[in-house]
Design a protein around this motif. Structure first.
Motif, PDB file in Angstrom:
ATOM      1  N   ALA A  95       0.814  -1.219   0.000  1.00 17.92           N
ATOM      2  CA  ALA A  95       0.000   0.000   0.000  1.00 17.92           C
ATOM      3  C   ALA A  95       0.839   1.256   0.000  1.00 17.92           C
ATOM      4  O   ALA A  95       0.332   2.340  -0.243  1.00 17.92           O
ATOM      5  N   PHE A  96       2.152   1.152   0.249  1.00 17.95           N
ATOM      6  CA  PHE A  96       2.979   2.345   0.409  1.00 17.95           C
ATOM      7  C   PHE A  96       2.979   3.211  -0.841  1.00 17.95           C
ATOM      8  O   PHE A  96       2.790   4.404  -0.787  1.00 17.95           O
ATOM      9  N   SER A  97       3.213   2.578  -2.018  1.00 17.10           N
ATOM     10  CA  SER A  97       3.366   3.382  -3.220  1.00 17.10           C
ATOM     11  C   SER A  97       2.078   4.117  -3.564  1.00 17.10           C
ATOM     12  O   SER A  97       2.121   5.214  -4.114  1.00 17.10           O
ATOM     13  N   ALA A  98       0.944   3.545  -3.249  1.00 15.34           N
ATOM     14  CA  ALA A  98      -0.326   4.197  -3.552  1.00 15.34           C
ATOM     15  C   ALA A  98      -0.542   5.437  -2.691  1.00 15.34           C
ATOM     16  O   ALA A  98      -1.308   6.312  -3.049  1.00 15.34           O
ATOM     17  N   GLU A  99       0.152   5.504  -1.536  1.00 12.87           N
ATOM     18  CA  GLU A  99      -0.033   6.624  -0.636  1.00 12.87           C
ATOM     19  C   GLU A  99       1.041   7.690  -0.790  1.00 12.87           C
ATOM     20  O   GLU A  99       0.938   8.764  -0.215  1.00 12.87           O
ATOM     21  N   ARG A 100       2.094   7.423  -1.567  1.00 13.46           N
ATOM     22  CA  ARG A 100       3.254   8.305  -1.599  1.00 13.46           C
ATOM     23  C   ARG A 100       2.953   9.771  -1.916  1.00 13.46           C
ATOM     24  O   ARG A 100       3.436  10.650  -1.204  1.00 13.46           O
ATOM     25  N   PRO A 101       2.190  10.124  -2.944  1.00 11.88           N
ATOM     26  CA  PRO A 101       2.051  11.538  -3.294  1.00 11.88           C
ATOM     27  C   PRO A 101       1.441  12.393  -2.198  1.00 11.88           C
ATOM     28  O   PRO A 101       1.682  13.597  -2.155  1.00 11.88           O
ATOM     29  N   ASN A 102       0.631  11.817  -1.299  1.00 14.37           N
ATOM     30  CA  ASN A 102      -0.050  12.612  -0.281  1.00 14.37           C
ATOM     31  C   ASN A 102       0.399  12.271   1.137  1.00 14.37           C
ATOM     32  O   ASN A 102      -0.200  12.713   2.095  1.00 14.37           O
ATOM     33  N   ASP A 103       1.444  11.464   1.273  1.00 16.73           N
ATOM     34  CA  ASP A 103       1.852  10.984   2.586  1.00 16.73           C
ATOM     35  C   ASP A 103       3.193  11.590   2.962  1.00 16.73           C
ATOM     36  O   ASP A 103       4.236  11.136   2.518  1.00 16.73           O
ATOM     37  N   ALA A 104       3.176  12.635   3.815  1.00 15.30           N
ATOM     38  CA  ALA A 104       4.398  13.326   4.185  1.00 15.30           C
ATOM     39  C   ALA A 104       5.268  12.485   5.103  1.00 15.30           C
ATOM     40  O   ALA A 104       6.453  12.770   5.275  1.00 15.30           O
ATOM     41  N   GLU A 105       4.706  11.437   5.722  1.00 12.43           N
ATOM     42  CA  GLU A 105       5.467  10.611   6.652  1.00 12.43           C
ATOM     43  C   GLU A 105       5.980   9.336   5.987  1.00 12.43           C
ATOM     44  O   GLU A 105       6.301   8.374   6.653  1.00 12.43           O
ATOM     45  N   PHE A 106       6.094   9.357   4.689  1.00 11.44           N
ATOM     46  CA  PHE A 106       6.493   8.167   3.941  1.00 11.44           C
ATOM     47  C   PHE A 106       7.897   7.712   4.329  1.00 11.44           C
ATOM     48  O   PHE A 106       8.797   8.517   4.462  1.00 11.44           O
ATOM     49  N   ASN A 107       8.085   6.418   4.541  1.00 14.03           N
ATOM     50  CA  ASN A 107       9.386   5.854   4.861  1.00 14.03           C
ATOM     51  C   ASN A 107       9.960   5.162   3.637  1.00 14.03           C
ATOM     52  O   ASN A 107       9.414   4.161   3.181  1.00 14.03           O
ATOM     53  N   PHE A 108      11.041   5.671   3.095  1.00 10.25           N
ATOM     54  CA  PHE A 108      11.646   5.087   1.913  1.00 10.25           C
ATOM     55  C   PHE A 108      12.451   3.852   2.284  1.00 10.25           C
ATOM     56  O   PHE A 108      13.072   3.792   3.332  1.00 10.25           O
ATOM     57  N   GLU A 109      12.455   2.883   1.374  1.00  9.30           N
ATOM     58  CA  GLU A 109      13.160   1.641   1.625  1.00  9.30           C
ATOM     59  C   GLU A 109      14.624   1.698   1.206  1.00  9.30           C
ATOM     60  O   GLU A 109      15.435   0.951   1.708  1.00  9.30           O
ATOM     61  N   PHE A 110      14.975   2.526   0.224  1.00  5.14           N
ATOM     62  CA  PHE A 110      16.373   2.612  -0.186  1.00  5.14           C
ATOM     63  C   PHE A 110      16.676   4.023  -0.668  1.00  5.14           C
ATOM     64  O   PHE A 110      15.796   4.759  -1.106  1.00  5.14           O
ATOM     65  N   THR A 111      17.955   4.392  -0.582  1.00  3.64           N
ATOM     66  CA  THR A 111      18.384   5.750  -0.899  1.00  3.64           C
ATOM     67  C   THR A 111      19.761   5.722  -1.550  1.00  3.64           C
ATOM     68  O   THR A 111      20.647   4.998  -1.103  1.00  3.64           O
ATOM     69  N   TYR A 112      19.918   6.504  -2.611  1.00  2.00           N
ATOM     70  CA  TYR A 112      21.224   6.775  -3.201  1.00  2.00           C
ATOM     71  C   TYR A 112      21.456   8.275  -3.069  1.00  2.00           C
ATOM     72  O   TYR A 112      20.603   9.078  -3.476  1.00  2.00           O
ATOM     73  N   THR A 113      22.610   8.678  -2.550  1.00  2.00           N
ATOM     74  CA  THR A 113      22.809  10.109  -2.346  1.00  2.00           C
ATOM     75  C   THR A 113      24.286  10.468  -2.344  1.00  2.00           C
ATOM     76  O   THR A 113      25.148   9.609  -2.106  1.00  2.00           O
ATOM     77  N   THR A 114      24.571  11.736  -2.624  1.00  2.00           N
ATOM     78  CA  THR A 114      25.929  12.241  -2.499  1.00  2.00           C
ATOM     79  C   THR A 114      26.226  12.499  -1.030  1.00  2.00           C
ATOM     80  O   THR A 114      25.318  12.797  -0.256  1.00  2.00           O
ATOM     81  N   PRO A 115      27.477  12.406  -0.634  1.00  2.00           N
ATOM     82  CA  PRO A 115      27.818  12.724   0.760  1.00  2.00           C
ATOM     83  C   PRO A 115      27.477  14.173   1.084  1.00  2.00           C
ATOM     84  O   PRO A 115      27.626  15.065   0.256  1.00  2.00           O
ATOM     85  N   GLY A 116      26.962  14.407   2.293  1.00  2.00           N
ATOM     86  CA  GLY A 116      26.658  15.768   2.715  1.00  2.00           C
ATOM     87  C   GLY A 116      27.879  16.438   3.330  1.00  2.00           C
ATOM     88  O   GLY A 116      29.009  15.990   3.177  1.00  2.00           O
ATOM     89  N   GLY A 117      27.638  17.527   4.041  1.00  2.00           N
ATOM     90  CA  GLY A 117      28.728  18.182   4.751  1.00  2.00           C
ATOM     91  C   GLY A 117      29.242  19.444   4.113  1.00  2.00           C
ATOM     92  O   GLY A 117      30.266  19.983   4.543  1.00  2.00           O
ATOM     93  N   GLY A 118      28.588  19.953   3.085  1.00  2.00           N
ATOM     94  CA  GLY A 118      29.049  21.194   2.474  1.00  2.00           C
ATOM     95  C   GLY A 118      28.475  21.392   1.095  1.00  2.00           C
ATOM     96  O   GLY A 118      27.776  20.523   0.563  1.00  2.00           O
TER      97      GLY A 118
END
Length: 216
Positions: A20-43
Motif C-alpha cells: 500500500a505504500f506506493s499508492a499513498e506516496r504523493p499525499n503521505d508526508a510521513e512516507f518511509n523510503f526503503e532505499f536511498t542513493y545520495t551524495t555525501p553531505g557536509g558542504g
C-alpha cells in the motif's frame, strides 16, 4: 464462495503491508523510503561556469532483503543556488546503461538561492518545468512544487527491476560560458522496493478484482 474469496483476499493483503505504500506516496508526508542513493553531505558542491561534472550516488540504505524490486523512484536536488538556471542541465544515469534527463535549460533568468527541487513522474502529479522565460524554478517543499523529469526517460521504466547495489551517477552541466555559476548541497535518489512475489500477487489480485467487477 464469496466469504471464502473475501477471506483469501484479506489474508493476502494483510500479509504484504508494504504493497500500500506506493499508492499513498504523493499525499503521505510521513512516507518511509526503503532505499536511498545520495551524495555525501557536509558542504556545498560548486557548479563552475561552463563545466561538466559527474557525481556517484552510492546506495546508502539497503532494502531489508535481497531480490526486492523497484516500485517507486523520485529524485531531489537540495540547496540549489544558481545565477542563471537556464545554463543548467542535469542527467541521472542508472547502473543498467540508461538514464533520465532531469533538467535541460529550465527556468528563466531569475537567480535561485538555496531551493530544493523534487522530480517524480508518479501518477503524473509533477508540474512541467518552465522554459523560455515562462517562469522561475520554484522550491519544494515550501511551495509544494513537484516537477516531472524534463526530457527522455521516466522513473516508471525501472518498476519491476531489482534494486541495484552499484551506484547511480548524476551529471551536472553548466552549458554556457557567461561567468554565471552556482552550487548545491546534495542530490538524492529515493525509492521503495517490494518483494518480487508481492508484485506478482498484486497483479493477480488486480486482475481478479477487475474481472469480478465486470461480472457484477
Amino acid at each position: 464462495m464469496r466469504a471464502s474469496l473475501a477471506l483469501t483476499l484479506f489474508v493476502v493483503v494483510a500479509a504484504f503491508p508494504l504493497a500500500a505504500f506506493s499508492a499513498e506516496r504523493p499525499n503521505d508526508a510521513e512516507f518511509n523510503f526503503e532505499f536511498t542513493y545520495t551524495t555525501p553531505g557536509g558542504g556545498l558542491t560548486e557548479i563552475p561556469d561552463s563545466t561538466v561534472k559527474w557525481y556517484p550516488l552510492p546506495l546508502t540504505l539497503d532494502p531489508p532483503e535481497p531480490d526486492w524490486v523497484i516500485d517507486y523512484l523520485e529524485f531531489e536536488i537540495a540547496g540549489l543556488s544558481h545565477t542563471e538556471t537556464p545554463d543548467l542541465n542535469v542527467f541521472l544515469l542508472d547502473p543498467f546503461g540508461g538514464g533520465i534527463e532531469i533538467m535541460d535549460d529550465a527556468g528563466n533568468s531569475d537567480p535561485v538561492a538555496d531551493i530544493t527541487l523534487l522530480f517524480t513522474d508518479f501518477w503524473d502529479l509533477g508540474f512541467p518545468l518552465p522554459h523560455g522565460g515562462a517562469g522561475p524554478l520554484l522550491s519544494f517543499p515550501d511551495t509544494v512544487m513537484i516537477y516531472n523529469p524534463d526530457g527522455p526517460g521516466e522513473f516508471i521504466q525501472y518498476t519491476g527491476d531489482e534494486v541495484p547495489t552499484d551506484p547511480w551517477y548524476v551529471i551536472v552541466i553548466d552549458d554556457d560560458l557567461n561567468s554565471y555559476a552556482g552550487n548545491f548541497e546534495s542530490v538524492t535518489l529515493r525509492g521503495i522496493a517490494v518483494p518480487e512475489p508481492v508484485t506478482l500477487t498484486l497483479l493477480a489480485l488486480g486482475a481478479l478484482v477487475a474481472l469480478r467487477r465486470r461480472r457484477w
